[in-house]
Motif scaffolding. Structure first.
Motif, PDB file in Angstrom:
ATOM      1  N   PHE A 225      80.228  78.443 -13.525  1.00  0.00           N
ATOM      2  CA  PHE A 225      79.465  78.597 -12.298  1.00  0.00           C
ATOM      3  C   PHE A 225      79.665  77.340 -11.459  1.00  0.00           C
ATOM      4  O   PHE A 225      80.115  76.313 -11.964  1.00  0.00           O
ATOM      5  CB  PHE A 225      77.969  78.780 -12.597  1.00  0.00           C
ATOM      6  N   ARG A 226      79.326  77.424 -10.206  1.00  0.00           N
ATOM      7  CA  ARG A 226      79.402  76.249  -9.354  1.00  0.00           C
ATOM      8  C   ARG A 226      78.217  76.221  -8.405  1.00  0.00           C
ATOM      9  O   ARG A 226      77.609  77.258  -8.127  1.00  0.00           O
ATOM     10  CB  ARG A 226      80.721  76.194  -8.580  1.00  0.00           C
ATOM     11  N   GLN A 227      77.927  75.024  -7.935  1.00  0.00           N
ATOM     12  CA  GLN A 227      76.770  74.876  -7.062  1.00  0.00           C
ATOM     13  C   GLN A 227      77.003  73.768  -6.056  1.00  0.00           C
ATOM     14  O   GLN A 227      77.491  72.688  -6.401  1.00  0.00           O
ATOM     15  CB  GLN A 227      75.512  74.575  -7.881  1.00  0.00           C
ATOM     16  N   VAL A 228      76.630  74.071  -4.831  1.00  0.00           N
ATOM     17  CA  VAL A 228      76.640  73.103  -3.743  1.00  0.00           C
ATOM     18  C   VAL A 228      75.200  72.715  -3.482  1.00  0.00           C
ATOM     19  O   VAL A 228      74.312  73.574  -3.526  1.00  0.00           O
ATOM     20  CB  VAL A 228      77.273  73.726  -2.483  1.00  0.00           C
ATOM     21  N   PRO A 229      74.917  71.442  -3.217  1.00  0.00           N
ATOM     22  CA  PRO A 229      73.525  71.028  -2.971  1.00  0.00           C
ATOM     23  C   PRO A 229      72.861  71.885  -1.898  1.00  0.00           C
ATOM     24  O   PRO A 229      73.441  72.149  -0.842  1.00  0.00           O
ATOM     25  CB  PRO A 229      73.671  69.579  -2.515  1.00  0.00           C
TER      26      PRO A 229
ATOM     27  N   PHE B  48      78.412  82.324  -9.372  1.00  0.00           N
ATOM     28  CA  PHE B  48      79.320  82.737 -10.435  1.00  0.00           C
ATOM     29  C   PHE B  48      80.761  82.466 -10.017  1.00  0.00           C
ATOM     30  O   PHE B  48      81.147  82.732  -8.882  1.00  0.00           O
ATOM     31  CB  PHE B  48      79.120  84.216 -10.732  1.00  0.00           C
ATOM     32  N   VAL B  49      81.558  81.953 -10.961  1.00  0.00           N
ATOM     33  CA  VAL B  49      82.979  81.726 -10.718  1.00  0.00           C
ATOM     34  C   VAL B  49      83.832  82.643 -11.593  1.00  0.00           C
ATOM     35  O   VAL B  49      84.679  83.378 -11.091  1.00  0.00           O
ATOM     36  CB  VAL B  49      83.351  80.252 -10.980  1.00  0.00           C
ATOM     37  N   ALA B  50      83.607  82.593 -12.907  1.00  0.00           N
ATOM     38  CA  ALA B  50      84.411  83.392 -13.832  1.00  0.00           C
ATOM     39  C   ALA B  50      83.725  83.455 -15.181  1.00  0.00           C
ATOM     40  O   ALA B  50      82.958  82.564 -15.537  1.00  0.00           O
ATOM     41  CB  ALA B  50      85.800  82.788 -13.984  1.00  0.00           C
TER      42      ALA B  50
ATOM     43  N   TYR C 287      80.756  71.984 -10.835  1.00  0.00           N
ATOM     44  CA  TYR C 287      81.126  73.112 -11.693  1.00  0.00           C
ATOM     45  C   TYR C 287      80.453  72.950 -13.047  1.00  0.00           C
ATOM     46  O   TYR C 287      80.517  71.882 -13.670  1.00  0.00           O
ATOM     47  CB  TYR C 287      82.647  73.169 -11.845  1.00  0.00           C
ATOM     48  N   PHE C 288      79.833  74.040 -13.487  1.00  0.00           N
ATOM     49  CA  PHE C 288      79.105  74.055 -14.750  1.00  0.00           C
ATOM     50  C   PHE C 288      79.731  75.075 -15.695  1.00  0.00           C
ATOM     51  O   PHE C 288      80.066  76.182 -15.276  1.00  0.00           O
ATOM     52  CB  PHE C 288      77.648  74.456 -14.531  1.00  0.00           C
ATOM     53  N   CYS C 289      79.836  74.716 -16.968  1.00  0.00           N
ATOM     54  CA  CYS C 289      80.168  75.726 -17.954  1.00  0.00           C
ATOM     55  C   CYS C 289      78.876  76.201 -18.607  1.00  0.00           C
ATOM     56  O   CYS C 289      77.892  75.471 -18.685  1.00  0.00           O
ATOM     57  CB  CYS C 289      81.173  75.215 -18.991  1.00  0.00           C
ATOM     58  N   ALA C 290      78.896  77.448 -19.036  1.00  0.00           N
ATOM     59  CA  ALA C 290      77.710  78.086 -19.579  1.00  0.00           C
ATOM     60  C   ALA C 290      78.094  78.972 -20.751  1.00  0.00           C
ATOM     61  O   ALA C 290      79.195  79.530 -20.780  1.00  0.00           O
ATOM     62  CB  ALA C 290      77.012  78.907 -18.501  1.00  0.00           C
ATOM     63  N   ALA C 291      77.161  79.117 -21.680  1.00  0.00           N
ATOM     64  CA  ALA C 291      77.395  79.917 -22.886  1.00  0.00           C
ATOM     65  C   ALA C 291      76.279  80.933 -23.070  1.00  0.00           C
ATOM     66  O   ALA C 291      75.104  80.635 -22.836  1.00  0.00           O
ATOM     67  CB  ALA C 291      77.474  79.006 -24.107  1.00  0.00           C
ATOM     68  N   ARG C 292      76.693  82.104 -23.498  1.00  0.00           N
ATOM     69  CA  ARG C 292      75.751  83.190 -23.747  1.00  0.00           C
ATOM     70  C   ARG C 292      75.990  83.736 -25.139  1.00  0.00           C
ATOM     71  O   ARG C 292      77.087  84.199 -25.450  1.00  0.00           O
ATOM     72  CB  ARG C 292      75.927  84.295 -22.706  1.00  0.00           C
ATOM     73  N   TYR C 293      74.938  83.709 -25.981  1.00  0.00           N
ATOM     74  CA  TYR C 293      75.048  84.193 -27.351  1.00  0.00           C
ATOM     75  C   TYR C 293      74.861  85.699 -27.352  1.00  0.00           C
ATOM     76  O   TYR C 293      73.776  86.216 -27.582  1.00  0.00           O
ATOM     77  CB  TYR C 293      74.003  83.505 -28.228  1.00  0.00           C
ATOM     78  N   SER C 294      75.961  86.415 -27.048  1.00  0.00           N
ATOM     79  CA  SER C 294      75.888  87.866 -26.912  1.00  0.00           C
ATOM     80  C   SER C 294      77.307  88.428 -26.866  1.00  0.00           C
ATOM     81  O   SER C 294      78.262  87.715 -26.545  1.00  0.00           O
ATOM     82  CB  SER C 294      75.148  88.233 -25.632  1.00  0.00           C
ATOM     83  N   TRP C 295      77.414  89.756 -27.139  1.00  0.00           N
ATOM     84  CA  TRP C 295      78.678  90.436 -26.895  1.00  0.00           C
ATOM     85  C   TRP C 295      78.839  90.763 -25.404  1.00  0.00           C
ATOM     86  O   TRP C 295      79.951  90.916 -24.914  1.00  0.00           O
ATOM     87  CB  TRP C 295      78.732  91.766 -27.659  1.00  0.00           C
ATOM     88  N   ALA C 296      77.731  90.896 -24.722  1.00  0.00           N
ATOM     89  CA  ALA C 296      77.753  91.382 -23.346  1.00  0.00           C
ATOM     90  C   ALA C 296      78.109  90.274 -22.365  1.00  0.00           C
ATOM     91  O   ALA C 296      77.488  89.208 -22.356  1.00  0.00           O
ATOM     92  CB  ALA C 296      76.402  91.977 -22.981  1.00  0.00           C
ATOM     93  N   THR C 297      79.088  90.559 -21.518  1.00  0.00           N
ATOM     94  CA  THR C 297      79.440  89.623 -20.460  1.00  0.00           C
ATOM     95  C   THR C 297      78.473  89.791 -19.287  1.00  0.00           C
ATOM     96  O   THR C 297      77.821  90.817 -19.146  1.00  0.00           O
ATOM     97  CB  THR C 297      80.870  89.855 -19.982  1.00  0.00           C
ATOM     98  N   SER C 298      78.412  88.779 -18.451  1.00  0.00           N
ATOM     99  CA  SER C 298      77.475  88.840 -17.327  1.00  0.00           C
ATOM    100  C   SER C 298      77.904  87.871 -16.241  1.00  0.00           C
ATOM    101  O   SER C 298      78.463  86.805 -16.530  1.00  0.00           O
ATOM    102  CB  SER C 298      76.063  88.489 -17.786  1.00  0.00           C
ATOM    103  N   ARG C 299      77.587  88.224 -15.021  1.00  0.00           N
ATOM    104  CA  ARG C 299      77.796  87.338 -13.875  1.00  0.00           C
ATOM    105  C   ARG C 299      76.508  86.607 -13.489  1.00  0.00           C
ATOM    106  O   ARG C 299      76.519  85.779 -12.582  1.00  0.00           O
ATOM    107  CB  ARG C 299      78.260  88.139 -12.666  1.00  0.00           C
TER     108      ARG C 299
END
Length: 122
Positions: free
Chosen positions: A35-39, A45-47, A92-104
């Motif tokens: 993900f990314r963020q501008v002040p 969401f990026v990818a 730019y931030f990396c993120a983790a989700r403990y799941s099979w399901a993808t999400s934006r």
């Protein structure tokens, strides 16, 4: 725990490779995303990439220019960014989700890194 690296200053049209190192027991149990963020703006969401790297998805703004990948043996994820534009400037931030399901949706991700700044000059 997630840690991003690779941010910096780059000229428009240039490339940058971001990395995310994860300190988790079984990295392949996590869907990963950037993900990314501008002040002053909402996180965007990026990818994302599925647990076994079978499925990827990209925001329209970066499709065709960015590539997400992961190495489950090294507990790392990368974002290759090509043909960068000034509007890609963000943290730019990396993120983790403990799941099979993808999400934006950022609210679906439990773990986040501290972020790495990418600045694209025109």
């Amino acid at each position: 725990q997630l840690e991003e690296s690779g941010g910096g200053l780059v000229q428009a049209g240039g490339s940058r490779r971001l990395s995310c190192a994860a300190s988790v027991r079984v990295f392949s149990n996590y869907v990963m995303a950037w993900f990314r963020q501008v002040p002053g703006q909402a996180r965007e969401f990026v990818a994302f990439i599925s647990r076994k790297a079978v499925t990827t998805d990209y925001a329209d703004a970066v499709k065709g220019r960015f590539t997400i990948s992961r190495d489950n043996n090294k507990n790392t994820m990368t974002l290759q960014m090509n043909n960068l534009k000034p509007e890609d400037t963000a943290t730019y931030f990396c993120a983790a989700r403990y799941s099979w399901a993808t999400s934006r949706r950022d609210t679906d991700y439990e773990d986040w890194g501290q972020g790495t700044q990418v600045t694209v000059s025109s």
